[in-house]
Enzyme design. Sequence first.
Site, mmCIF file in Angstrom:
data_model
loop_
_atom_site.group_PDB
_atom_site.id
_atom_site.type_symbol
_atom_site.label_atom_id
_atom_site.label_comp_id
_atom_site.label_asym_id
_atom_site.label_seq_id
_atom_site.Cartn_x
_atom_site.Cartn_y
_atom_site.Cartn_z
ATOM 1 N N PRO A 20 2.744 -2.551 11.867
ATOM 2 C CA PRO A 20 1.802 -3.696 11.822
ATOM 3 C C PRO A 20 2.335 -4.898 12.674
ATOM 4 C CG PRO A 20 2.806 -3.614 9.513
ATOM 5 C CD PRO A 20 3.294 -2.248 10.571
ATOM 6 N N MET A 48 1.150 -8.527 14.002
ATOM 7 C CA MET A 48 0.163 -9.483 14.349
ATOM 8 C C MET A 48 -0.390 -9.981 15.521
ATOM 9 S SD MET A 48 -0.581 -10.962 11.163
ATOM 10 C CE MET A 48 -0.880 -12.285 11.492
ATOM 11 N N CYS A 71 7.639 -10.529 7.148
ATOM 12 C CA CYS A 71 7.421 -11.316 8.261
ATOM 13 C C CYS A 71 7.891 -12.787 8.110
ATOM 14 C CB CYS A 71 5.720 -11.542 8.186
ATOM 15 S SG CYS A 71 5.062 -12.733 9.362
#
Length: 330
Positions: free
Chosen positions: A12, A14, A95
């Site tokens: 994943p 961003m 994150c």
Amino acid sequence: MTYQSHRFAIAPMMDWTDRHCRLLHRQLSRHALLYTEMVVADAVIHGDRQRLLGFDAVEHPVALQLGGSDPQKLAEAARVGADFGYDEINVNCGCPSDRVQSGTFGACLMRTPGLVAEGVAAMKRAVDVPVTVKCRIGVDEQDTEVALDAMAEAVFAAGADALWVHARKAWLEGLSPKENRDIPPLDYGRVYRLKQKYPNRFIGINGGIHSLDEAEAHLAHVDGVMLGRAAYHTPDILAEVDARFYGAPARAFDPEALIEAMAEYAGRHIAAGGKLGQVTRHMVGLFHGRKGARRFRQILSTEATRPGAGPDVIRRAYAAVEGEAGREAA
């Protein structure tokens, strides 16, 4: 399909792994596990769900990554994601951005494994699909031997189906999110030791993996491997994933078929009110290292953003690649 089948995943990322990016990657690999960008649980609960969570059925298997720290909100968001058809719900504990620090989630959760475990347990009660966690090996001054073990013990006890580990610390003080992707040293050995401690649990590794050769080497020590920037910037390499990691029959990369599939998809996206550049921005890394790649990038970068740009821009960019290859052959 058991979770053990997810030997290869695309991380994943961003602003990168949106539905258009995932659709491109799916053209190259039928089996790789794809992830959404992190979506905050509050946004899922209160926001435009179709815009945030909508995806094309061709993307399966695809996982939704959630950001948040409130167990009940995570459970509610997980239920929404499962109802949308996602194959997995993942909790972001890695994150390091300012956004997650202000909300005390993401990498901040490395300090509160008990809270993560509460979230995992609540999500397991809410959905039938796998619930997984993605974390770092620690944050700031934490002892990574202690911090990672504490996270693994807590989430596995709560029922987590897998733990994906970015093999770096996150420094919440003193480094930007971009610097956190490169500056903290990689410690793959720490993740290998975690796998030795949990031989019957799925442990996947992420961070600084640049090639499929490196990915294959990691699989001698852990259950799964996750590529991020290498998959994004040089997506062609994904064409080898199915044969190499899933035993599928080897098939040659067919760039013409890929271009046509993406052009047709872009046409449907534009007809639905979207813009060509939203699709093509993920395609500029195609043909990296080949003749014509530079011209391909130029055409997509300049023409795709013009008002009224249509899918023929993609075909024209590919024709430049073919033209360069033909001149070289001559």
